[in-house]
Design an enzyme around this catalytic site. Structure first.
Site, PDB file in Angstrom:
ATOM      1  N   GLY A 261      50.316  32.747  22.730  1.00 15.66           N
ATOM      2  CA  GLY A 261      49.535  33.794  23.376  1.00 15.66           C
ATOM      3  C   GLY A 261      49.343  33.526  24.845  1.00 15.66           C
ATOM      4  O   GLY A 261      48.912  34.393  25.601  1.00 15.66           O
ATOM      5  N   GLY A 262      49.679  32.302  25.270  1.00 16.87           N
ATOM      6  CA  GLY A 262      49.614  31.962  26.677  1.00 16.87           C
ATOM      7  C   GLY A 262      50.780  32.564  27.434  1.00 16.87           C
ATOM      8  O   GLY A 262      51.744  33.062  26.843  1.00 16.87           O
ATOM      9  N   VAL A 263      50.726  32.495  28.753  1.00 18.31           N
ATOM     10  CA  VAL A 263      51.751  33.132  29.573  1.00 18.31           C
ATOM     11  C   VAL A 263      53.121  32.500  29.351  1.00 18.31           C
ATOM     12  O   VAL A 263      54.132  33.201  29.310  1.00 18.31           O
ATOM     13  CB  VAL A 263      51.353  33.102  31.072  1.00 18.31           C
ATOM     14  CG1 VAL A 263      51.187  31.679  31.570  1.00 18.31           C
ATOM     15  CG2 VAL A 263      52.385  33.835  31.916  1.00 18.31           C
TER      16      VAL A 263
ATOM     17  N   GLU B 166      55.297  18.513  53.019  1.00 19.00           N
ATOM     18  CA  GLU B 166      55.128  19.303  51.797  1.00 19.00           C
ATOM     19  C   GLU B 166      53.680  19.627  51.474  1.00 19.00           C
ATOM     20  O   GLU B 166      53.411  20.535  50.681  1.00 19.00           O
ATOM     21  CB  GLU B 166      55.775  18.590  50.599  1.00 19.00           C
ATOM     22  CG  GLU B 166      55.102  17.291  50.185  1.00 19.00           C
ATOM     23  CD  GLU B 166      55.605  16.058  50.911  1.00 19.00           C
ATOM     24  OE1 GLU B 166      55.489  14.959  50.356  1.00 19.00           O
ATOM     25  OE2 GLU B 166      56.111  16.196  52.045  1.00 19.00           O
TER      26      GLU B 166
ATOM     27  N   SER C 268      54.648  30.924  26.674  1.00 22.46           N
ATOM     28  CA  SER C 268      55.358  31.335  25.462  1.00 22.46           C
ATOM     29  C   SER C 268      55.590  32.844  25.427  1.00 22.46           C
ATOM     30  O   SER C 268      56.591  33.312  24.878  1.00 22.46           O
ATOM     31  CB  SER C 268      54.602  30.882  24.212  1.00 22.46           C
ATOM     32  OG  SER C 268      53.294  31.405  24.179  1.00 22.46           O
ATOM     33  N   SER C 269      54.684  33.614  26.034  1.00 25.27           N
ATOM     34  CA  SER C 269      54.870  35.068  26.083  1.00 25.27           C
ATOM     35  C   SER C 269      56.084  35.426  26.931  1.00 25.27           C
ATOM     36  O   SER C 269      56.868  36.318  26.580  1.00 25.27           O
ATOM     37  CB  SER C 269      53.618  35.748  26.647  1.00 25.27           C
ATOM     38  OG  SER C 269      52.488  35.513  25.832  1.00 25.27           O
TER      39      SER C 269
ATOM     40  N   CYS D  50      58.393   9.799  54.711  1.00 20.74           N
ATOM     41  CA  CYS D  50      57.538   8.625  54.522  1.00 20.74           C
ATOM     42  C   CYS D  50      58.373   7.431  54.038  1.00 20.74           C
ATOM     43  O   CYS D  50      59.131   6.856  54.800  1.00 20.74           O
ATOM     44  CB  CYS D  50      56.384   8.958  53.589  1.00 20.74           C
ATOM     45  SG  CYS D  50      54.997   7.805  53.722  1.00 20.74           S
TER      46      CYS D  50
ATOM     47  N   HIS E  51      53.970  13.899  55.766  1.00 22.97           N
ATOM     48  CA  HIS E  51      54.343  14.675  54.573  1.00 22.97           C
ATOM     49  C   HIS E  51      54.332  16.174  54.901  1.00 22.97           C
ATOM     50  O   HIS E  51      53.269  16.802  54.920  1.00 22.97           O
ATOM     51  CB  HIS E  51      53.377  14.387  53.429  1.00 22.97           C
ATOM     52  CG  HIS E  51      53.536  13.024  52.840  1.00 22.97           C
ATOM     53  ND1 HIS E  51      54.417  12.756  51.817  1.00 22.97           N
ATOM     54  CD2 HIS E  51      52.945  11.844  53.150  1.00 22.97           C
ATOM     55  CE1 HIS E  51      54.358  11.471  51.506  1.00 22.97           C
ATOM     56  NE2 HIS E  51      53.474  10.893  52.302  1.00 22.97           N
TER      57      HIS E  51
END
Length: 511
Positions: A224-226, A171, A228-229, A82, A169
């Protein structure tokens, strides 16, 4: 400096991140850099090819964006998309002008000449256009590779130099063979191999962590989220005895979150966890604060203060690890011509001076790559596929001031939403689901009595990496049950609405 197979120069397109995503999906490591990156920095990355993204500007305008012209003399394959296409045409003295017929949406193209881009692809394809300028002619050495009804120079290239340019585009998902076109550019023009995967990434990151940290210790902040775990699991795989995992209850968690996190780290991940109750500190500092950016800054600063205090209790702690993702970096900074969307508490929300060095081992990857990495590290699917939860927590799901009564209302509504989605099988079909307390009251009738209570908004979206999202088309009966239960079971709420906005133009979170 980390090497990259393909460098994507960002000229401000809302789709720039998708270019990198599509290439990574096919095992090619792509990295996004600002359009005005120096030639020296490009050479240092040792790329095998360069992609020039789209963007909102016009190459003939006074405020046009231009990259270093030396890019075209590096002997590397270049793909312009583009605006990037028009930039390439402009550089080689072709004419770029306003289009008499603007194109937004689906269009059909026809391949006119065989090239590396269209190898093993059909001659006729549906693509996605989004442009108001056009290329009117081609310079010597370039030839037409494909046309559309309104774009006779829809795709052009110089096979000898391995320069290619697309008006559409590739993508975006609406370009039916767009992913294949990008793959062909990487494979046949740039000679890239498909070797990028989370197994190799985990090994490389573990080595980098050991090299950087040495014998020092790392404080790892978890929610506790993905994200940081996965960081905690990655650190444990690299330097387990040197990691101190800390969970801070900021008073902005979902119902039962603290207990779930403590159980998960101890019993599922086998990692010792230090749990700190700092809810009073956070809530007192957020009192009377209504501006969302100010909320994020306060939360970011307070987190760092608490982590630094905890670090003083342990010998040789020099580092703080966070679950910052590539999307956080992109949305929190000005990348090329892209604008800051919001500051993330673990990026733009950090104070300028902190006493711990930051380790952010996930900052080069997207959310779906994080999930794949989690599985690679042995985390359970239950942990890996939890819906994302923002670091600032419920503070950015309450419009305006945050206080305990508002938090309690929101928690109760949120529990009902998630219960209904899980019981109907919709939780695992969606990317993220939550309630937003609007802090707007409306009139209602319950029984024979007039009510004047709060409205809550349900936000459920589908996405693959969080960079773009569409609202989930939940069945009416599911929405009806959610609404009925919230209004009947949560005293203080008498109206439920459903957010049908996509990202862009809206963001997933409201603040």
């Amino acid at each position: 400096m980390k090497k990259a197979d393909i460098l994507v120069l960002d000229f401000g397109s809302q789709y720039t991140q998708l270019i990198a995503r599509r290439l990574r999906e096919q095992g090619v490591y792509a990295e996004i850099l600002p359009f005005n990156v120096s030639l020296a920095d490009i050479k240092a990355k040792e790329p095998k090819g360069i992609i020039l993204s789209g963007g909102p500007a016009s190459v003939y305008a006074t405020d046009a964006y231009f990259c270093d012209k030396g890019i075209f003399d590096l002997g590397l394959p270049v793909l312009g998309i583009c605006y990037g296409m028009q930039l390439m045409a402009h550089h080689y003295k072709a004419t770029v002008a306003p289009a008499g017929h603007k194109e937004y949406g689906k269009a059909n193209i026809e391949v006119k000449k065989d090239s590396a881009l269209f190898k093993n692809l059909p001659k006729k394809q549906t693509v996605w256009m989004s442009h108001s300028d056009k290329v009117e002619n081609l310079s010597q050495g370039f030839e037409v590779l494909a046309t559309s009804e309104n774009s006779p120079f829809c795709v052009f290239g110089n096979e000898d130099k391995k320069f290619f340019a697309l008006q559409f585009h590739p993508e975006v998902q609406h370009s039916e063979f767009g992913k294949n076109i990008l793959k062909n550019f990487a494979k046949y023009a740039c000679n890239c191999e498909s070797v990028w995967n989370m197994g190799s990434f985990a090994k490389t990151q573990a080595e980098k962590i050991r090299e950087e940290v040495g014998n020092d210790k790392v404080l790892c902040a978890v929610s506790g989220g993905v994200d940081s775990s996965v960081v905690a699991a990655l650190l444990a795989s690299a330097i387990k005895e040197q990691v101190i995992v800390v969970f801070v209850d900021n008073g902005l968690l979902r119902s039962g979150e603290k207990e779930q996190v403590e159980f998960m780290f101890k019993n599922t991940l086998g990692i010792d966890l230090i749990s700190i109750d700092a809810s009073e500190i956070f809530l007192s500092r957020l009192a009377n604060v209504r501006d969302p950016e100010q909320k994020r800054k306060i939360i970011g600063n307070t987190f760092i203060e608490i982590f630094e205090e905890e670090a003083k209790k342990h010998k040789d702690v020099k580092y703080l690890a966070q679950g910052t993702l590539y999307t956080d970096i992109i949305e929190s900074s000005v990348v090329g011509a892209s604008k800051t969307i919001k500051s993330h508490h673990n990026v733009g929300g950090l104070p300028e001076k902190i006493n711990l060095k930051l380790i952010e081992p996930l900052k080069e990857i997207f959310k779906d790559e994080v999930r794949a990495l989690g599985l690679e590290l042995g985390l359970s699917k239950e942990v890996v596929y939890r819906h994302p939860f923002p670091g600032p927590g419920l503070a950015i799901r309450i419009m305006g001031e945050v206080n305990r009564p508002s938090l309690e209302l929101l928690r109760k509504a949120d529990v009902i939403l998630l219960e209904e989605l899980k019981s109907t099988g919709w939780y695992d079909k969606t990317w993220q689901a939550f309630c937003v307390l609007l802090n707007v009251k409306s009139v209602g009738v319950m029984g024979d009595n007039r009510t004047y209570d709060n409205a809550v908004c349900i936000r459920v979206v589908d996405a693959s990496d969080g960079m773009t999202a569409t609202f989930s088309h939940l069945p009416y009966e599911v929405l009806e049950n959610i609404s009925r239960r919230i209004i009947n079971e949560v005293e203080g709420i008498n109206r439920v609405v459903y957010d049908i906005s996509s990202k862009p133009p809206a963001t997933i979170e409201w603040e």
